[in-house]
Design a protein around this motif. Structure first.
Motif, PDB file in Angstrom:
ATOM      1  N   GLN A  90      35.142  59.618  41.121  1.00 36.17           N
ATOM      2  CA  GLN A  90      34.017  59.709  42.048  1.00 36.17           C
ATOM      3  C   GLN A  90      34.179  58.800  43.265  1.00 36.17           C
ATOM      4  OE1 GLN A  90      30.037  59.961  40.301  1.00 36.17           O
ATOM      5  NE2 GLN A  90      31.022  60.151  38.313  1.00 36.17           N
ATOM      6  N   THR A  91      35.113  57.862  43.217  1.00 39.10           N
ATOM      7  CA  THR A  91      35.292  56.950  44.350  1.00 39.10           C
ATOM      8  C   THR A  91      36.602  57.202  45.095  1.00 39.10           C
ATOM      9  OG1 THR A  91      36.213  55.253  42.882  1.00 39.10           O
ATOM     10  CG2 THR A  91      33.869  55.117  43.373  1.00 39.10           C
ATOM     11  N   LEU A  92      37.699  57.295  44.374  1.00 44.70           N
ATOM     12  CA  LEU A  92      39.011  57.474  45.011  1.00 44.70           C
ATOM     13  C   LEU A  92      39.313  58.928  45.356  1.00 44.70           C
ATOM     14  CD1 LEU A  92      41.209  55.142  42.797  1.00 44.70           C
ATOM     15  CD2 LEU A  92      40.738  54.837  45.218  1.00 44.70           C
ATOM     16  N   ALA A  93      38.888  59.830  44.508  1.00 43.46           N
ATOM     17  CA  ALA A  93      39.289  61.236  44.653  1.00 43.46           C
ATOM     18  C   ALA A  93      38.446  61.952  45.703  1.00 43.46           C
ATOM     19  CB  ALA A  93      39.220  61.939  43.310  1.00 43.46           C
ATOM     20  N   ASN A  94      38.487  61.443  46.926  1.00 43.57           N
ATOM     21  CA  ASN A  94      37.798  62.125  48.017  1.00 43.57           C
ATOM     22  C   ASN A  94      38.744  63.175  48.608  1.00 43.57           C
ATOM     23  OD1 ASN A  94      39.531  60.806  49.946  1.00 43.57           O
ATOM     24  ND2 ASN A  94      38.241  58.985  49.793  1.00 43.57           N
ATOM     25  N   ASP A  95      38.365  63.778  49.715  1.00 40.23           N
ATOM     26  CA  ASP A  95      39.190  64.858  50.273  1.00 40.23           C
ATOM     27  C   ASP A  95      40.506  64.380  50.880  1.00 40.23           C
ATOM     28  OD1 ASP A  95      38.013  63.617  52.443  1.00 40.23           O
ATOM     29  OD2 ASP A  95      37.358  65.464  53.417  1.00 40.23           O
TER      30      ASP A  95
ATOM     31  N   MET B 125      39.721  55.146  52.237  1.00 38.88           N
ATOM     32  CA  MET B 125      38.375  54.709  51.868  1.00 38.88           C
ATOM     33  C   MET B 125      37.851  53.811  52.978  1.00 38.88           C
ATOM     34  SD  MET B 125      38.818  53.816  47.819  1.00 38.88           S
ATOM     35  CE  MET B 125      37.066  53.514  47.593  1.00 38.88           C
ATOM     36  N   ASP B 126      36.749  54.185  53.559  1.00 42.54           N
ATOM     37  CA  ASP B 126      36.133  53.385  54.624  1.00 42.54           C
ATOM     38  C   ASP B 126      37.125  53.043  55.740  1.00 42.54           C
ATOM     39  OD1 ASP B 126      33.698  53.362  53.210  1.00 42.54           O
ATOM     40  OD2 ASP B 126      34.328  51.601  52.063  1.00 42.54           O
TER      41      ASP B 126
ATOM     42  N   GLY C 131      42.974  47.576  50.836  1.00 46.60           N
ATOM     43  CA  GLY C 131      42.746  48.760  50.017  1.00 46.60           C
ATOM     44  C   GLY C 131      42.196  48.393  48.653  1.00 46.60           C
ATOM     45  N   MET C 132      42.757  47.336  48.058  1.00 43.78           N
ATOM     46  CA  MET C 132      42.276  46.873  46.761  1.00 43.78           C
ATOM     47  C   MET C 132      40.830  46.424  46.855  1.00 43.78           C
ATOM     48  SD  MET C 132      43.062  46.346  43.616  1.00 43.78           S
ATOM     49  CE  MET C 132      41.387  46.646  43.162  1.00 43.78           C
ATOM     50  N   GLN C 133      40.484  45.749  47.929  1.00 39.92           N
ATOM     51  CA  GLN C 133      39.104  45.291  48.111  1.00 39.92           C
ATOM     52  C   GLN C 133      38.153  46.478  48.254  1.00 39.92           C
ATOM     53  OE1 GLN C 133      40.038  42.746  51.440  1.00 39.92           O
ATOM     54  NE2 GLN C 133      40.028  40.908  50.168  1.00 39.92           N
ATOM     55  N   ALA C 134      38.569  47.518  48.957  1.00 39.51           N
ATOM     56  CA  ALA C 134      37.741  48.719  49.098  1.00 39.51           C
ATOM     57  C   ALA C 134      37.550  49.400  47.748  1.00 39.51           C
ATOM     58  CB  ALA C 134      38.366  49.682  50.112  1.00 39.51           C
ATOM     59  N   VAL C 135      38.638  49.512  46.979  1.00 36.02           N
ATOM     60  CA  VAL C 135      38.563  50.127  45.654  1.00 36.02           C
ATOM     61  C   VAL C 135      37.660  49.297  44.743  1.00 36.02           C
ATOM     62  CG1 VAL C 135      39.891  50.682  43.569  1.00 36.02           C
ATOM     63  CG2 VAL C 135      40.789  51.301  45.825  1.00 36.02           C
ATOM     64  N   HIS C 136      37.837  47.985  44.759  1.00 34.39           N
ATOM     65  CA  HIS C 136      37.049  47.103  43.901  1.00 34.39           C
ATOM     66  C   HIS C 136      35.554  47.267  44.173  1.00 34.39           C
ATOM     67  CE1 HIS C 136      35.156  43.281  42.657  1.00 34.39           C
ATOM     68  NE2 HIS C 136      35.977  43.411  41.622  1.00 34.39           N
ATOM     69  N   GLY C 137      35.171  47.235  45.448  1.00 32.86           N
ATOM     70  CA  GLY C 137      33.765  47.373  45.794  1.00 32.86           C
ATOM     71  C   GLY C 137      33.189  48.713  45.373  1.00 32.86           C
ATOM     72  N   ALA C 138      33.921  49.786  45.640  1.00 28.42           N
ATOM     73  CA  ALA C 138      33.444  51.128  45.296  1.00 28.42           C
ATOM     74  C   ALA C 138      33.380  51.321  43.781  1.00 28.42           C
ATOM     75  CB  ALA C 138      34.353  52.180  45.933  1.00 28.42           C
ATOM     76  N   MET C 139      34.394  50.856  43.066  1.00 24.11           N
ATOM     77  CA  MET C 139      34.414  50.990  41.605  1.00 24.11           C
ATOM     78  C   MET C 139      33.295  50.175  40.976  1.00 24.11           C
ATOM     79  SD  MET C 139      36.713  53.053  40.286  1.00 24.11           S
ATOM     80  CE  MET C 139      37.032  52.397  38.650  1.00 24.11           C
ATOM     81  N   LYS C 140      33.079  48.971  41.459  1.00 29.17           N
ATOM     82  CA  LYS C 140      32.020  48.118  40.909  1.00 29.17           C
ATOM     83  C   LYS C 140      30.667  48.808  41.056  1.00 29.17           C
ATOM     84  CE  LYS C 140      29.890  43.583  41.249  1.00 29.17           C
ATOM     85  NZ  LYS C 140      29.782  42.338  41.980  1.00 29.17           N
ATOM     86  N   ALA C 141      30.395  49.341  42.236  1.00 27.03           N
ATOM     87  CA  ALA C 141      29.123  50.022  42.471  1.00 27.03           C
ATOM     88  C   ALA C 141      28.992  51.267  41.589  1.00 27.03           C
ATOM     89  CB  ALA C 141      28.993  50.393  43.947  1.00 27.03           C
ATOM     90  N   MET C 142      30.056  52.051  41.475  1.00 26.15           N
ATOM     91  CA  MET C 142      30.005  53.269  40.668  1.00 26.15           C
ATOM     92  C   MET C 142      29.829  52.947  39.189  1.00 26.15           C
ATOM     93  SD  MET C 142      29.829  56.492  40.432  1.00 26.15           S
ATOM     94  CE  MET C 142      30.065  56.855  42.164  1.00 26.15           C
ATOM     95  N   LEU C 143      30.545  51.942  38.678  1.00 26.05           N
ATOM     96  CA  LEU C 143      30.406  51.570  37.267  1.00 26.05           C
ATOM     97  C   LEU C 143      28.996  51.069  36.971  1.00 26.05           C
ATOM     98  CD1 LEU C 143      33.876  49.899  36.733  1.00 26.05           C
ATOM     99  CD2 LEU C 143      33.055  51.993  35.622  1.00 26.05           C
TER     100      LEU C 143
END
Length: 125
Positions: free
Chosen positions: A47-52, A74-75, A105-117
């Motif tokens: 839901q966070t990484l698998a965008n278009d 991402m962003d 990139g890791m920071q973007a993933v971390h923020g998005a994953m944290k919010a989604m989880l």
């Protein structure tokens, strides 16, 4: 089994995972053990990484192990990473490790994953 192509829905993905699968996330220090927690992390990633913009750019198939390199945006940040997957003689995934670069990139993933989880744990995801 074809792990490398197409998208996998939750039921299909669950059927590909060993009950005792170990998932190693780039956003959590300790390995996560078991199908349920692995499904949660992979669902959040989907839901966070698998965008278009998400695409696999290289696949290294080594029989019962594989490394799949991916890229997405991402962003406005290009994220580059790998999925390292290992499966047993029955074709069930026993180990799944994700690594991400560069730091932004890791920071973007971390923020998005944290919010989604957090949403998923609250029953909103």
């Amino acid at each position: 089994m074809d792990y490398f192509h197409g998208s996998h829905g939750p039921a299909e993905l669950s059927g590909m995972l060993h009950d005792d699968v170990v998932f190693q996330s780039p956003v959590v220090h300790t390995p996560q053990e078991g199908k349920a927690i692995t499904m949660m992390y992979l669902g959040a990633a989907g839901q966070t990484l698998a965008n278009d913009t998400f695409r696999y750019v290289r696949v290294f198939d080594c029989g019962d192990k594989a490394v799949l390199e991916f890229e997405c945006e991402m962003d406005g940040i290009t994220v580059n990473g790998i999925d390292m997957i290992e499966w047993d003689a029955d074709g069930l995934i026993t180990d799944f490790k994700v690594m991400v670069r560069p730091l932004k990139g890791m920071q973007a993933v971390h923020g998005a994953m944290k919010a989604m989880l957090e949403q998923m744990k609250a029953g909103q995801g």
